[in-house]
Design a protein around this motif. Sequence first.
Motif, mmCIF file in Angstrom:
data_model
loop_
_atom_site.group_PDB
_atom_site.id
_atom_site.type_symbol
_atom_site.label_atom_id
_atom_site.label_comp_id
_atom_site.label_asym_id
_atom_site.label_seq_id
_atom_site.Cartn_x
_atom_site.Cartn_y
_atom_site.Cartn_z
ATOM 1 N N LEU A 1 -34.667 12.528 -1.743
ATOM 2 C CA LEU A 1 -33.453 13.060 -2.339
ATOM 3 C C LEU A 1 -32.899 14.104 -1.374
ATOM 4 C CD1 LEU A 1 -31.819 12.771 -4.996
ATOM 5 C CD2 LEU A 1 -33.034 14.807 -5.806
ATOM 6 N N LEU A 2 -31.828 13.733 -0.679
ATOM 7 C CA LEU A 2 -31.319 14.534 0.426
ATOM 8 C C LEU A 2 -30.087 15.333 0.048
ATOM 9 C CD1 LEU A 2 -31.499 11.748 3.176
ATOM 10 C CD2 LEU A 2 -33.246 13.464 2.632
ATOM 11 N N GLY A 3 -30.074 16.584 0.469
ATOM 12 C CA GLY A 3 -28.853 17.374 0.379
ATOM 13 C C GLY A 3 -27.911 16.985 1.496
ATOM 14 N N TRP A 4 -26.693 17.427 1.355
ATOM 15 C CA TRP A 4 -25.695 17.240 2.419
ATOM 16 C C TRP A 4 -24.848 18.499 2.439
ATOM 17 C CZ3 TRP A 4 -20.906 13.550 1.886
ATOM 18 C CH2 TRP A 4 -20.085 13.696 3.012
ATOM 19 N N GLU A 5 -25.084 19.341 3.428
ATOM 20 C CA GLU A 5 -24.342 20.583 3.559
ATOM 21 C C GLU A 5 -23.272 20.408 4.625
ATOM 22 O OE1 GLU A 5 -25.481 24.834 5.370
ATOM 23 O OE2 GLU A 5 -26.369 24.483 3.400
ATOM 24 N N GLN A 6 -22.042 20.709 4.255
ATOM 25 C CA GLN A 6 -20.925 20.566 5.179
ATOM 26 C C GLN A 6 -19.847 21.577 4.797
ATOM 27 O OE1 GLN A 6 -18.639 16.878 4.892
ATOM 28 N NE2 GLN A 6 -18.402 16.823 7.094
ATOM 29 N N PRO A 7 -19.226 22.228 5.772
ATOM 30 C CA PRO A 7 -18.129 23.143 5.433
ATOM 31 C C PRO A 7 -17.027 22.411 4.680
ATOM 32 C CG PRO A 7 -18.768 23.383 7.737
ATOM 33 C CD PRO A 7 -19.485 22.179 7.217
ATOM 34 N N GLU A 8 -16.442 23.100 3.713
ATOM 35 C CA GLU A 8 -15.464 22.422 2.859
ATOM 36 C C GLU A 8 -14.255 21.927 3.636
ATOM 37 O OE1 GLU A 8 -13.537 22.514 -1.534
ATOM 38 O OE2 GLU A 8 -14.360 24.387 -0.767
ATOM 39 N N HIS A 9 -13.842 22.630 4.682
ATOM 40 C CA HIS A 9 -12.660 22.156 5.421
ATOM 41 C C HIS A 9 -12.948 20.827 6.120
ATOM 42 C CE1 HIS A 9 -14.724 24.199 8.805
ATOM 43 N NE2 HIS A 9 -14.044 23.372 9.573
ATOM 44 N N GLU A 10 -14.203 20.580 6.519
ATOM 45 C CA GLU A 10 -14.559 19.288 7.114
ATOM 46 C C GLU A 10 -14.643 18.212 6.035
ATOM 47 O OE1 GLU A 10 -18.149 19.584 9.395
ATOM 48 O OE2 GLU A 10 -17.368 21.137 10.716
ATOM 49 N N TYR A 11 -15.283 18.537 4.940
ATOM 50 C CA TYR A 11 -15.465 17.604 3.831
ATOM 51 C C TYR A 11 -14.126 17.176 3.236
ATOM 52 C CZ TYR A 11 -17.349 16.113 -0.774
ATOM 53 O OH TYR A 11 -17.684 15.427 -1.922
ATOM 54 N N ALA A 12 -13.241 18.149 3.021
ATOM 55 C CA ALA A 12 -11.952 17.865 2.383
ATOM 56 C C ALA A 12 -11.070 16.993 3.256
ATOM 57 C CB ALA A 12 -11.235 19.180 2.057
ATOM 58 N N GLN A 13 -11.092 17.215 4.568
ATOM 59 C CA GLN A 13 -10.258 16.433 5.478
ATOM 60 C C GLN A 13 -10.807 15.023 5.672
ATOM 61 O OE1 GLN A 13 -7.377 17.031 7.146
ATOM 62 N NE2 GLN A 13 -7.107 18.976 6.107
ATOM 63 N N ALA A 14 -12.127 14.915 5.824
ATOM 64 C CA ALA A 14 -12.714 13.622 6.164
ATOM 65 C C ALA A 14 -12.960 12.746 4.938
ATOM 66 C CB ALA A 14 -14.014 13.828 6.923
ATOM 67 N N CYS A 15 -13.303 13.352 3.821
ATOM 68 C CA CYS A 15 -13.761 12.577 2.664
ATOM 69 C C CYS A 15 -13.080 13.008 1.373
ATOM 70 C CB CYS A 15 -15.266 12.742 2.503
ATOM 71 S SG CYS A 15 -16.225 12.627 4.002
ATOM 72 N N PRO A 16 -11.760 13.055 1.307
ATOM 73 C CA PRO A 16 -11.117 13.545 0.079
ATOM 74 C C PRO A 16 -11.462 12.723 -1.154
ATOM 75 C CG PRO A 16 -9.500 12.541 1.559
ATOM 76 C CD PRO A 16 -10.777 12.672 2.333
ATOM 77 N N SER A 17 -11.760 11.441 -0.977
ATOM 78 C CA SER A 17 -12.072 10.604 -2.137
ATOM 79 C C SER A 17 -13.397 10.993 -2.781
ATOM 80 C CB SER A 17 -12.119 9.130 -1.728
ATOM 81 O OG SER A 17 -13.138 8.908 -0.773
#
Length: 203
Positions: free
Chosen positions: A36-52
């Motif tokens: 069971l893996l976490g995924w930590e990413q800055p929100e500005h990267e997450y929001a731009q790359a994966c908005p869905s």
Amino acid sequence: MARKVIDIHNHPNWHGHNLDALVRNMDEYGIEKTWLLGWEQPEHEYAQACPSYYACMDPRGVAAPLDLVIQGLERHPDRFIGGWAPDPRDRFARARLQAAVNIHGIRVYGELKVRMRFDNPDAIAMYRFCGELGLPVLFHLQCTRHAVEHQAGNRDTWVEWYGGDMRVVETICKLCPDTQFIGHGPGFWREISGDADEAGEGY
């Protein structure tokens, strides 16, 4: 003799599957344990790359934060093996990882999925630290030559990419011989094909 199946890649509350639904899915397919893996990413990267993802991931954080992994470990300790990859660009990432290992029993550094080359000095220091701790490193590679050219060709384009290309993998293996690496993602799996450099597809 019955097979022992271990799924080495899943996330808490992934695409609408809460922890109990993950376990039911494991039971249905004969999976004994799951990383069971976490995924930590800055929100500005997450929001731009994966908005869905905002519509199908747990809304209490960005991507898959550590506290969701911990909930899984507490709820189903016999079924889940915990993983978490604090962003190595964070000044205190190694200290935070040490605390997660000591306090919560984290056993995997993963999933590493951030918008940076995975062979930068911060990442190398993290991998070597993982080697000392005995943690395997599971990374998501996704950066084709075509994606780079697409972004470079238009000022307003911002493509989704993680890690760099396969040359990064050779570098990290050479620089971190005592660390176990597990590759994942389209930029890794596409290399199974002999014509990966010519193909524009992600996989």
